[in-house]
Design a protein around this motif. Structure first.
Motif, PDB file in Angstrom:
ATOM      1  N   LEU A 194      12.726 -18.412   4.549  1.00  0.00           N
ATOM      2  CA  LEU A 194      11.466 -18.300   5.299  1.00  0.00           C
ATOM      3  C   LEU A 194      10.430 -19.291   4.734  1.00  0.00           C
ATOM      4  O   LEU A 194      10.371 -19.521   3.531  1.00  0.00           O
ATOM      5  CB  LEU A 194      10.907 -16.875   5.196  1.00  0.00           C
ATOM      6  CG  LEU A 194      11.672 -15.777   5.938  1.00  0.00           C
ATOM      7  CD1 LEU A 194      11.105 -14.399   5.595  1.00  0.00           C
ATOM      8  CD2 LEU A 194      11.601 -16.002   7.447  1.00  0.00           C
ATOM      9  N   ASP A 195       9.600 -19.858   5.611  1.00  0.00           N
ATOM     10  CA  ASP A 195       8.560 -20.794   5.152  1.00  0.00           C
ATOM     11  C   ASP A 195       7.523 -20.051   4.315  1.00  0.00           C
ATOM     12  O   ASP A 195       7.039 -20.541   3.314  1.00  0.00           O
ATOM     13  CB  ASP A 195       7.854 -21.439   6.354  1.00  0.00           C
ATOM     14  CG  ASP A 195       8.801 -22.361   7.108  1.00  0.00           C
ATOM     15  OD1 ASP A 195       9.680 -22.954   6.434  1.00  0.00           O
ATOM     16  OD2 ASP A 195       8.684 -22.448   8.352  1.00  0.00           O
ATOM     17  N   GLU A 196       7.146 -18.871   4.820  1.00  0.00           N
ATOM     18  CA  GLU A 196       6.184 -18.075   4.066  1.00  0.00           C
ATOM     19  C   GLU A 196       6.525 -16.597   4.176  1.00  0.00           C
ATOM     20  O   GLU A 196       7.231 -16.171   5.092  1.00  0.00           O
ATOM     21  CB  GLU A 196       4.750 -18.333   4.552  1.00  0.00           C
ATOM     22  CG  GLU A 196       4.559 -18.199   6.036  1.00  0.00           C
ATOM     23  CD  GLU A 196       3.105 -18.517   6.458  1.00  0.00           C
ATOM     24  OE1 GLU A 196       2.622 -17.819   7.364  1.00  0.00           O
ATOM     25  OE2 GLU A 196       2.485 -19.420   5.866  1.00  0.00           O
ATOM     26  N   VAL A 197       6.056 -15.843   3.199  1.00  0.00           N
ATOM     27  CA  VAL A 197       6.267 -14.384   3.218  1.00  0.00           C
ATOM     28  C   VAL A 197       4.906 -13.717   3.065  1.00  0.00           C
ATOM     29  O   VAL A 197       4.020 -14.240   2.384  1.00  0.00           O
ATOM     30  CB  VAL A 197       7.221 -13.922   2.080  1.00  0.00           C
ATOM     31  CG1 VAL A 197       8.656 -14.218   2.427  1.00  0.00           C
ATOM     32  CG2 VAL A 197       6.857 -14.551   0.752  1.00  0.00           C
ATOM     33  N   LYS A 198       4.758 -12.575   3.720  1.00  0.00           N
ATOM     34  CA  LYS A 198       3.465 -11.883   3.657  1.00  0.00           C
ATOM     35  C   LYS A 198       3.628 -10.525   2.984  1.00  0.00           C
ATOM     36  O   LYS A 198       4.654  -9.869   3.135  1.00  0.00           O
ATOM     37  CB  LYS A 198       2.903 -11.690   5.063  1.00  0.00           C
ATOM     38  CG  LYS A 198       2.499 -12.998   5.703  1.00  0.00           C
ATOM     39  CD  LYS A 198       1.768 -12.760   6.997  1.00  0.00           C
ATOM     40  CE  LYS A 198       1.463 -14.113   7.647  1.00  0.00           C
ATOM     41  NZ  LYS A 198       0.652 -13.984   8.820  1.00  0.00           N
ATOM     42  N   ILE A 199       2.573 -10.139   2.297  1.00  0.00           N
ATOM     43  CA  ILE A 199       2.537  -8.817   1.662  1.00  0.00           C
ATOM     44  C   ILE A 199       1.251  -8.135   2.112  1.00  0.00           C
ATOM     45  O   ILE A 199       0.169  -8.729   2.054  1.00  0.00           O
ATOM     46  CB  ILE A 199       2.521  -8.931   0.118  1.00  0.00           C
ATOM     47  CG1 ILE A 199       3.754  -9.667  -0.400  1.00  0.00           C
ATOM     48  CG2 ILE A 199       2.417  -7.550  -0.520  1.00  0.00           C
ATOM     49  CD1 ILE A 199       3.791  -9.835  -1.924  1.00  0.00           C
ATOM     50  N   CYS A 200       1.370  -6.901   2.547  1.00  0.00           N
ATOM     51  CA  CYS A 200       0.178  -6.143   2.935  1.00  0.00           C
ATOM     52  C   CYS A 200      -0.440  -5.532   1.677  1.00  0.00           C
ATOM     53  O   CYS A 200       0.232  -4.827   0.917  1.00  0.00           O
ATOM     54  CB  CYS A 200       0.569  -5.055   3.939  1.00  0.00           C
ATOM     55  SG  CYS A 200      -0.745  -3.865   4.233  1.00  0.00           S
ATOM     56  N   THR A 201      -1.734  -5.835   1.468  1.00  0.00           N
ATOM     57  CA  THR A 201      -2.401  -5.386   0.235  1.00  0.00           C
ATOM     58  C   THR A 201      -3.438  -4.299   0.495  1.00  0.00           C
ATOM     59  O   THR A 201      -3.987  -3.720  -0.435  1.00  0.00           O
ATOM     60  CB  THR A 201      -3.107  -6.571  -0.452  1.00  0.00           C
ATOM     61  OG1 THR A 201      -4.051  -7.115   0.494  1.00  0.00           O
ATOM     62  CG2 THR A 201      -2.124  -7.656  -0.849  1.00  0.00           C
ATOM     63  N   VAL A 243       0.846  -1.203   0.000  1.00  0.00           N
ATOM     64  CA  VAL A 243       0.000   0.000   0.000  1.00  0.00           C
ATOM     65  C   VAL A 243       0.882   1.255   0.000  1.00  0.00           C
ATOM     66  O   VAL A 243       0.701   2.159  -0.822  1.00  0.00           O
ATOM     67  CB  VAL A 243      -0.943   0.018   1.227  1.00  0.00           C
ATOM     68  CG1 VAL A 243      -1.828   1.254   1.199  1.00  0.00           C
ATOM     69  CG2 VAL A 243      -1.786  -1.238   1.272  1.00  0.00           C
ATOM     70  N   ILE A 244       1.851   1.293   0.917  1.00  0.00           N
ATOM     71  CA  ILE A 244       2.678   2.511   0.993  1.00  0.00           C
ATOM     72  C   ILE A 244       3.588   2.646  -0.226  1.00  0.00           C
ATOM     73  O   ILE A 244       3.832   3.752  -0.699  1.00  0.00           O
ATOM     74  CB  ILE A 244       3.498   2.612   2.315  1.00  0.00           C
ATOM     75  CG1 ILE A 244       4.432   1.438   2.479  1.00  0.00           C
ATOM     76  CG2 ILE A 244       2.610   2.807   3.518  1.00  0.00           C
ATOM     77  CD1 ILE A 244       5.534   1.688   3.496  1.00  0.00           C
TER      78      ILE A 244
END
Ligand code: GDP
Ligand code: IMO
Ligand code: MG
Length: 429
Positions: free
Chosen positions: A337-344, A312-313
């Motif tokens: 990393l097992d998983e990665v997150k993205i803020c949408t 977003v930013i």
């Protein structure tokens, strides 16, 4: 497009120094146009580490380096940095370094005020770098700054000192501090003046000549769009405009000089100092990323706060700064990393936002909406071709590109200059 403007698209420390250094060998001039020695830009060349705060990152590769009028200049910090970098084997002289003679100076009284205000603010402090940046910009806009060109006219400085000291003495009295020691200030300025004046000139004229000769200019932004005085997370921001538009005004060229705008974007998010940070991680995952990424401030040594990638930013920064393409840095830090997150997007009081609202309380309250992707176990470190990246890292990069609505031009895979993957050449686009 011959010129390239590099800006940070998050809260600073995205890796601007590395990318500017990498691009500098193909530029004819590198120009700093805002900020001051609050910046900390790290270059790593064959294992040699250079930390620059005020000097443009082109200085190490011998490219003409220019400190534009938009910068606030601490003359003592400049001298110390020139001596430090010369000590690392780099030759610095008036042929390869120019300082705008209309730069406002950062004086010891600015540093005093920065510190006094931060101490008085207690837990409400901004967490500045303590370099006097804010107070110096205030005096510039308040029309009472001492500028580089004044160093050649110190015998007639009295009326300016009267104005400056009247203002500062009143502020200092409010903190129970003694008035400005004018004699000492003037003596200190007399002592440093010859050093700064060696490099001083109307840089707009030098840049005009450079442009006329068809040369390529690389503008080097400091800080990041979220620290911009207008567009950032106000009041937890720096005191200058950090967006690409400042490159022109802060160096003395028109807006058409800006060229290709390269936004530098870290593959996750960091912030140093106080203020809202929606995707901040305070758990072991954040700690691990911070450790692998060596997330400690170049200038103050403070630990940087760490969080997931916030699309977003970055989408907002790219729009505000007219970013043509991004350089995605530090992808290697996410390896393993097992998983990665993205803020949408954000949730705020039952509503969904696709942008960061302007009000400080809203910015502090927004809750990130995450998309989770599989991580990758393979290493991306030191990769120099896109084909060397694991499939899940490629997916992550492609998803970022979609969400920020801006193409990825470069990917950086280690601090070393040449560990860089070129996808679209900013100088050729
Ligand atoms: P700047 O202020 O934007 O120039 O960034 P800093 O130099 O303050 O912080 C970036 C840090 O990350 C520095 O220590 C760089 O050497 C390092 N760095 C830059 N690019 C990469 C990369 O792709 N991978 C890794 N692991 N480190 C990087
Ligand atoms: P580079 O160019 C990260 C932050 C400070 C503080 C706020 C105001 O290396 O990316 P200031 O001293 O400017 O008045 O502090 O801005 N800040 C930076 N954070 N990178 C920087 O520069 C920064 N320059 C200032 O931590 O939150
Ligand atoms: Mg930095």
């Amino acid at each position: 497009m011959a010129n390239v403007t590099v800006i940070g698209a998050q809260w600073g420390d995205e890796g601007k120094g590395k990318i500017v250094d990498w691009l500098a060998s193909r530029a004819d001039a590198v120009v700093r146009f805002q900020g001051g020695h609050n910046a900390g830009h790290t270059l790593v060349i064959d294992g040699n580490v250079f930390k620059l705060s005020l000097l443009p990152s082109g200085i190490v590769s011998g490219t003409l380096s220019i400190i534009g009028n938009g910068v606030v200049l601490d003359p003592w910090a400049l001298k110390a940095e020139v001596e430090k970098i010369e000590g690392q084997g780099v030759d610095i002289n008036p042929d390869n370094l120019a300082v705008a003679d209309n730069c406002p100076l950062i004086l010891p009284i600015h540093r005093d005020l920065d510190g006094l205000r931060e101490t008085a603010a207690g837990s409400g402090k901004i967490g500045t770098t303590g370099r006097g940046i804010g107070p110096a910009y205030e005096d510039k806009v308040g029309r009472r700054a001492i500028r580089v060109c004044d160093l050649a006219h110190l015998d007639s400085l009295e009326p300016q000192l009267d104005r400056l000291c009247a203002h500062h003495d009143a502020l200092r009295a409010g903190f129970n501090e003694p008035p400005v020691d004018r004699e000492r200030l003037l003596n200190d300025l007399r002592e440093i003046a010859p050093f700064v004046l060696k490099f001083a000139q109307p840089v707009w004229k030098r840049l005009k000549k450079v442009r006329k000769a068809g040369a390529k200019i690389l503008f080097e932004g400091a800080q990041g769009v979220l620290l911009d005085i207008d567009h950032g997370t106000y009041p937890f921001v720096t005191s200058s405009n950090t967006v690409s538009g400042t490159a022109a005004a802060g160096s003395g060229l028109g807006p058409n000089a800006t060229g290709y705008v390269l936004g530098i974007v870290k593959a996750y998010t960091t912030r140093v100092g106080s203020g809202p940070f929606p995707t901040e991680l305070t758990d072991d995952i954040g700690k691990g990323i911070g450790e692998r990424g060596h997330e400690f401030g170049t200038v103050t040594g403070r630990q940087r706060r760490v969080g997931w990638f916030d699309a977003v930013i970055v989408r907002q920064s790219c729009a505000i700064s007219g970013v043509t393409g991004i350089a995605l840095t530090k992808i290697d830090v996410l390896d393993g990393l097992d998983e990665v997150k993205i803020c949408t997007g954000y949730r705020l009081r039952g509503n969904v936002y696709d942008y960061l609202p302007s009000h400080a309380a809203d910015q502090a309250e927004v809750e990130p909406i995450y998309e989770t992707m599989d991580g990758w176990k393979e290493s991306t470190a030191e990769a120099r071709s896109f084909a060397d990246l694991p499939a899940n890292a490629v997916k992550y990069i492609q998803r970022i590109q979609e969400l920020i609505e801006t193409p990825v031009s470069l990917v950086s895979t280690s601090p070393e200059r040449d560990d860089t993957i070129l996808m679209r050449d900013p100088f050729m686009d």
